[in-house]
Design a protein around this motif. Sequence first.
Motif, PDB file in Angstrom:
ATOM      1  N   ASN A 177     -41.215 -82.917 -11.923  1.00 33.32           N
ATOM      2  CA  ASN A 177     -40.522 -81.866 -12.673  1.00 33.32           C
ATOM      3  C   ASN A 177     -41.266 -81.530 -13.963  1.00 33.32           C
ATOM      4  O   ASN A 177     -41.400 -80.360 -14.346  1.00 33.32           O
ATOM      5  N   TYR A 178     -41.734 -82.560 -14.639  1.00 33.12           N
ATOM      6  CA  TYR A 178     -42.485 -82.393 -15.883  1.00 33.12           C
ATOM      7  C   TYR A 178     -43.674 -81.463 -15.677  1.00 33.12           C
ATOM      8  O   TYR A 178     -43.878 -80.505 -16.438  1.00 33.12           O
ATOM      9  N   VAL A 179     -44.444 -81.731 -14.653  1.00 35.79           N
ATOM     10  CA  VAL A 179     -45.621 -80.921 -14.366  1.00 35.79           C
ATOM     11  C   VAL A 179     -45.232 -79.489 -14.016  1.00 35.79           C
ATOM     12  O   VAL A 179     -45.784 -78.519 -14.564  1.00 35.79           O
ATOM     13  N   LYS A 180     -44.270 -79.321 -13.123  1.00 36.65           N
ATOM     14  CA  LYS A 180     -43.875 -77.982 -12.673  1.00 36.65           C
ATOM     15  C   LYS A 180     -43.314 -77.146 -13.818  1.00 36.65           C
ATOM     16  O   LYS A 180     -43.626 -75.955 -13.953  1.00 36.65           O
ATOM     17  N   ILE A 181     -42.464 -77.752 -14.624  1.00 34.96           N
ATOM     18  CA  ILE A 181     -41.833 -77.004 -15.707  1.00 34.96           C
ATOM     19  C   ILE A 181     -42.855 -76.549 -16.735  1.00 34.96           C
ATOM     20  O   ILE A 181     -42.846 -75.384 -17.167  1.00 34.96           O
TER      21      ILE A 181
END
Length: 347
Positions: A177-181
């Motif tokens: 999620n961190y990367v995608k956001i």
Amino acid sequence: MKVLIRATAAVIAMFVLAVIGLMAMVLADADAEAIEVSDGGGGLQGVPAEFRPWIFKAAEECMEPELTPALLAAQLYQESRFQTKAASHAGAQGPAQFMPGTWATWGRDADGDGEASPWDIGDAVIAQGRMMCSLIKQAKKSGYGGDARALALAGYNAGWGAVETYRGIPPYAETQNYVKIILSTMTRFQGPGLLDVTGSGSGADALRKAANRMGTPYSYGGGGPNGPSTGFCDGRNGYLNGKCAASSTVGFDCSSLVQYAYWPDVKLPRTAAAQYGATSDRPVSRQNLKVGDLLFWSHGGSGAIYHVAIYAGDGNVLHAPRTGKTVELVPLTSAMPEADYYGATRP
């Protein structure tokens, strides 16, 4: 370092759909939350003024073109919402959310106040940039494939050891999620003038570097390999409304912007005429221009060259035009008088 999220780990573990909902919630919150917005110049917007110079400095100190100001800004927003007093339950500290052990490796006294602190904006952002720069280098050398930025972000969040273990982004919901956001919210922080430069090589890298300076004031005689600086007036140039503006304006003139963009890979001389002389053995026709090529304007012959710009693709140039203006992207046909166009070279 912990991602700032509202959903609990238990909910994420029980419901896969909650992950998707969480992403939507964070993205919506990013659009709705009011934060101090800068002038939007220089390829960066929506960033508190006290963070701007440090973000630019962190990006400039890294020679990896993937580390842009917008990427650093999006990461800072995800880590702390630009809050200097941010702290996580796991012990991460400051706007870049450094754990004490990680800070011991990357922390430096970047702002010169005599203390290296993860709570100081300058210290934190420069350390963030240095760590991300190193991670991007590791990602590009790893052979794992995929976006080097995504691998670096995963390493920042979960540790590079986890990236090596899984030979890519670890299958942790928090890290994914961190990367995608962050990658999806980068555009929120990109100023209206930011160029999306594709490709590799010295020309593309120089254009990326120069594009990060869009919005920087023109200062006759100012600027150089290390960045913008005050300039001078020579009796004819550098004046605005009858006063010497260059001596009090931190910025670039046309040739110092070009010199800065290519340095240190290509060490071009300081003036437009000298830059033409140093590259004139590699002329380029107007029909065969490539990103990073240098374009020159003259009042008559190579001895009267007065302006240089960087070709940015699609018929546009990036340049520092004149006193009172800023580094900007404009059509080649209107950058300077069309009759003065002298030719192009490839550094």
